[in-house]
Design a protein around this motif. Structure first.
Motif, PDB file in Angstrom:
ATOM      1  N   ALA A  17       0.931  -3.511  -7.723  1.00  0.00           N
ATOM      2  CA  ALA A  17       1.967  -4.525  -7.862  1.00  0.00           C
ATOM      3  C   ALA A  17       1.697  -5.292  -9.150  1.00  0.00           C
ATOM      4  O   ALA A  17       0.649  -5.926  -9.279  1.00  0.00           O
ATOM      5  CB  ALA A  17       1.967  -5.467  -6.665  1.00  0.00           C
ATOM      6  N   ALA A  46       3.989  -7.167  -2.269  1.00  0.00           N
ATOM      7  CA  ALA A  46       2.842  -7.078  -3.177  1.00  0.00           C
ATOM      8  C   ALA A  46       1.568  -6.748  -2.406  1.00  0.00           C
ATOM      9  O   ALA A  46       0.751  -5.929  -2.846  1.00  0.00           O
ATOM     10  CB  ALA A  46       2.677  -8.381  -3.945  1.00  0.00           C
ATOM     11  N   CYS A  98       0.711  -3.178  -1.585  1.00  0.00           N
ATOM     12  CA  CYS A  98       0.179  -2.347  -2.662  1.00  0.00           C
ATOM     13  C   CYS A  98      -1.351  -2.365  -2.635  1.00  0.00           C
ATOM     14  O   CYS A  98      -1.973  -3.258  -2.063  1.00  0.00           O
ATOM     15  CB  CYS A  98       0.682  -2.845  -4.015  1.00  0.00           C
ATOM     16  SG  CYS A  98       2.466  -2.658  -4.250  1.00  0.00           S
TER      17      CYS A  98
END
Length: 293
Positions: free
Chosen positions: A135, A149, A152
């Motif tokens: 991210a 995010a 990730c």
């Protein structure tokens, strides 16, 4: 209750084997054209081995609606099937990574609708991705954006990034892993503060808490993310997948079972050609040439 190391080993080795099988069946599969409505996809890196996915609703600060999640799921699937791609970057267009979920889509939903439809279940495609994901958080990562995010493998942030779980201000709570992943990463106290107040934290606060691994000037973020992705993509895709499984297992089991799992994965690398190539190249002082086998 934690899964047994044996069960985790079977599950994760199956995922790695499935990835390798997929890699051998597909080539140049990633669609970088105009077939998406809410994202943009490019190949980056000197060897075109990095997939760069832009969340592309800048006028809505890349708020996550069903369309953007559907496009993202397809792009991730394509990237996993493309044997050129060794790592994936997700970032945002404009001044936000993703400023939350699209509230207009959720406003009139009922409990019954959410239960029957498994609302937000399909948001988990990033967490299920077998290839490494980065991210590149260029701005606001709030609510669903922060959750995305955290799905990730690596979070790199610009110095202008802001992280937060402001759902409490809307009379609800995070629903795509925010209370769970955030707590595991930053600890109970900070996670509780963020979830209960809805307040943001800065990029440097995220770095200090372990939520982000690096913070870069905004103008450098994407280049740094691409270099990191290229570094990962230069390694054996097979061994990278196994390493990713081993690190993720740390979140799913006890330390004792995790150590056992790691040892078995370590042993399993000795059944690969790439382990032999890597060590032989090191002994002979040359660059390894991995074949993903």
């Amino acid at each position: 209750m934690a899964l047994s190391a044996t069960k985790l080993l079977r599950s994760n080795l199956f995922s790695s084997a499935k990835l390798v099988g997929t890699l051998s069946l597909h080539s140049k599969y990633l669609n970088t054209g105009d077939s998406y409505n809410f994202i943009k996809v490019e190949k980056k890196g000197a060897k075109n081995n990095v997939a760069l996915i832009y969340l592309n609703r800048p006028d809505a600060l890349n708020a996550l609606n069903d369309g953007i999640i559907s496009d993202l799921t397809i792009a991730l699937d394509d990237a996993q099937k493309d044997d050129d791609i060794g790592a994936i970057i997700i970032t945002g267009s404009g001044r936000a990574f993703a400023a939350g979920a699209d509230i207009k889509e959720m406003e009139n939903k009922t409990f019954q609708e959410c239960m029957k439809s498994g609302f937000l279940d399909h948001w988990n495609s990033v967490a299920k991705c077998t290839k490494p994901t980065i991210a590149a958080v260029n701005g606001f990562a709030l609510g669903g954006g922060c959750e995305l995010a955290m799905m990730c493998d690596i979070i790199l942030a610009s110095d202008k990034a802001k992280f937060g779980q402001p759902e409490i201000k809307l009379g609800t709570i995070p629903g795509a892993g925010g209370t769970q992943r955030l707590t595991r990463v930053v600890g109970k106290s900070l996670a509780m503060e963020m979830v209960l107040t809805g307040d943001h934290i800065s990029a440097n606060e995220a770095l200090a808490a372990g939520l982000a691994s690096k913070v870069y000037p905004a103008d450098d973020l994407l280049n740094k993310a691409i270099k990191t992705a290229e570094n990962i993509a230069s390694k054996s895709k097979l061994i990278v997948a196994m390493a990713k499984d081993a690190v993720n297992t740390a979140y799913e089991t006890t330390l004792a079972e995790g150590i056992k799992f790691e040892k078995k994965i370590f042993y399993a690398t000795f059944a690969t050609d790439d382990r032999k190539e890597g060590m032989t190249a090191f002994v002979n002082k040359r660059e390894a040439e991995f074949k993903d086998q």
